[in-house]
Motif scaffolding. Sequence first.
Motif, PDB file in Angstrom:
ATOM      1  N   SER A  63       2.186   1.775  -3.295  1.00 40.10           N
ATOM      2  CA  SER A  63       1.053   1.963  -3.941  1.00 40.10           C
ATOM      3  C   SER A  63       0.764   3.718  -3.671  1.00 40.10           C
ATOM      4  O   SER A  63       1.144   4.271  -5.226  1.00 40.10           O
ATOM      5  CB  SER A  63       0.081   1.861  -4.474  1.00 40.10           C
ATOM      6  N   ARG A  64       0.882   4.313  -3.017  1.00 42.38           N
ATOM      7  CA  ARG A  64       1.404   5.948  -2.552  1.00 42.38           C
ATOM      8  C   ARG A  64       2.322   6.794  -2.748  1.00 42.38           C
ATOM      9  O   ARG A  64       1.832   7.379  -3.444  1.00 42.38           O
ATOM     10  CB  ARG A  64       0.337   5.863  -0.838  1.00 42.38           C
ATOM     11  N   ASP A  93       4.171   5.906  -5.627  1.00 44.30           N
ATOM     12  CA  ASP A  93       3.576   5.614  -6.558  1.00 44.30           C
ATOM     13  C   ASP A  93       2.791   6.666  -7.413  1.00 44.30           C
ATOM     14  O   ASP A  93       3.129   7.404  -8.741  1.00 44.30           O
ATOM     15  CB  ASP A  93       3.622   4.570  -7.683  1.00 44.30           C
ATOM     16  N   GLU A  94       1.697   6.745  -6.651  1.00 45.22           N
ATOM     17  CA  GLU A  94       0.647   8.163  -6.920  1.00 45.22           C
ATOM     18  C   GLU A  94       1.185   9.268  -6.766  1.00 45.22           C
ATOM     19  O   GLU A  94       0.671   9.927  -7.603  1.00 45.22           O
ATOM     20  CB  GLU A  94      -0.154   7.680  -6.355  1.00 45.22           C
ATOM     21  N   LEU A  95       2.237   9.413  -5.707  1.00 46.16           N
ATOM     22  CA  LEU A  95       2.610  10.640  -5.665  1.00 46.16           C
ATOM     23  C   LEU A  95       3.611  11.349  -6.380  1.00 46.16           C
ATOM     24  O   LEU A  95       3.853  12.197  -6.596  1.00 46.16           O
ATOM     25  CB  LEU A  95       2.899  10.481  -4.177  1.00 46.16           C
ATOM     26  N   PRO A 141       3.772  11.603 -10.014  1.00 42.55           N
ATOM     27  CA  PRO A 141       3.737  12.198 -10.607  1.00 42.55           C
ATOM     28  C   PRO A 141       3.005  14.230  -9.966  1.00 42.55           C
ATOM     29  O   PRO A 141       4.036  15.097 -10.141  1.00 42.55           O
ATOM     30  CB  PRO A 141       2.429  11.979 -11.452  1.00 42.55           C
ATOM     31  N   ARG A 142       2.992  13.962  -9.158  1.00 35.93           N
ATOM     32  CA  ARG A 142       2.454  14.991  -8.469  1.00 35.93           C
ATOM     33  C   ARG A 142       3.986  16.368  -7.650  1.00 35.93           C
ATOM     34  O   ARG A 142       4.237  17.289  -7.820  1.00 35.93           O
ATOM     35  CB  ARG A 142       1.884  15.777  -7.648  1.00 35.93           C
ATOM     36  N   ASP A 171       0.706  -1.459   0.200  1.00 38.03           N
ATOM     37  CA  ASP A 171      -0.033   0.564   0.074  1.00 38.03           C
ATOM     38  C   ASP A 171       0.472   0.949   0.044  1.00 38.03           C
ATOM     39  O   ASP A 171       0.631   2.327  -0.502  1.00 38.03           O
ATOM     40  CB  ASP A 171      -0.847  -0.049   1.156  1.00 38.03           C
ATOM     41  N   THR A 172       2.115   1.216   0.818  1.00 39.23           N
ATOM     42  CA  THR A 172       2.618   2.349   0.818  1.00 39.23           C
ATOM     43  C   THR A 172       3.417   3.120   0.274  1.00 39.23           C
ATOM     44  O   THR A 172       3.775   3.508  -1.384  1.00 39.23           O
ATOM     45  CB  THR A 172       3.653   1.791   1.924  1.00 39.23           C
TER      46      THR A 172
END
Length: 124
Positions: free
Chosen positions: A66-67, A69-71, A73-74, A63-64
């Motif tokens: 994945s987060r 990975d989501e962060l 690009p930002r 989960d960490t």
Amino acid sequence: MADRSGRPVRTGPERIRKLAQAALNADVTVEQVDTILEGLSETLEDLNNSTGNLDATLARFNDTISRIDELAPRLIAVVERLEGIVTRVERIVDLGESVISPLTATDHAIRGVLDRLRRGAGLS
């Protein structure tokens, strides 16, 4: 039949003693195996609990990741904006240096002239 020559013949009580001793040895061996199996059972239960904990930890880790990975690009966008800001600040500093450079040269020239006038007039 097997040839039993050269071997002493056992009597009934000797055979019974021998069989009784073998039975006792087998009983001790079974007790030892039971003890080992009990310890192994406890170890396997502990291992099962540890594996369950490891599974939960790996799920949280996933989960960490994945987060993150989501962060990513930002975060990249923030870094690009900061690089743009730094580029603009560098241009402003360069412009300020360009504007101040003639003023600094003029200041030095005027101070030089004033110093010569003072020395010439005997004021310094």
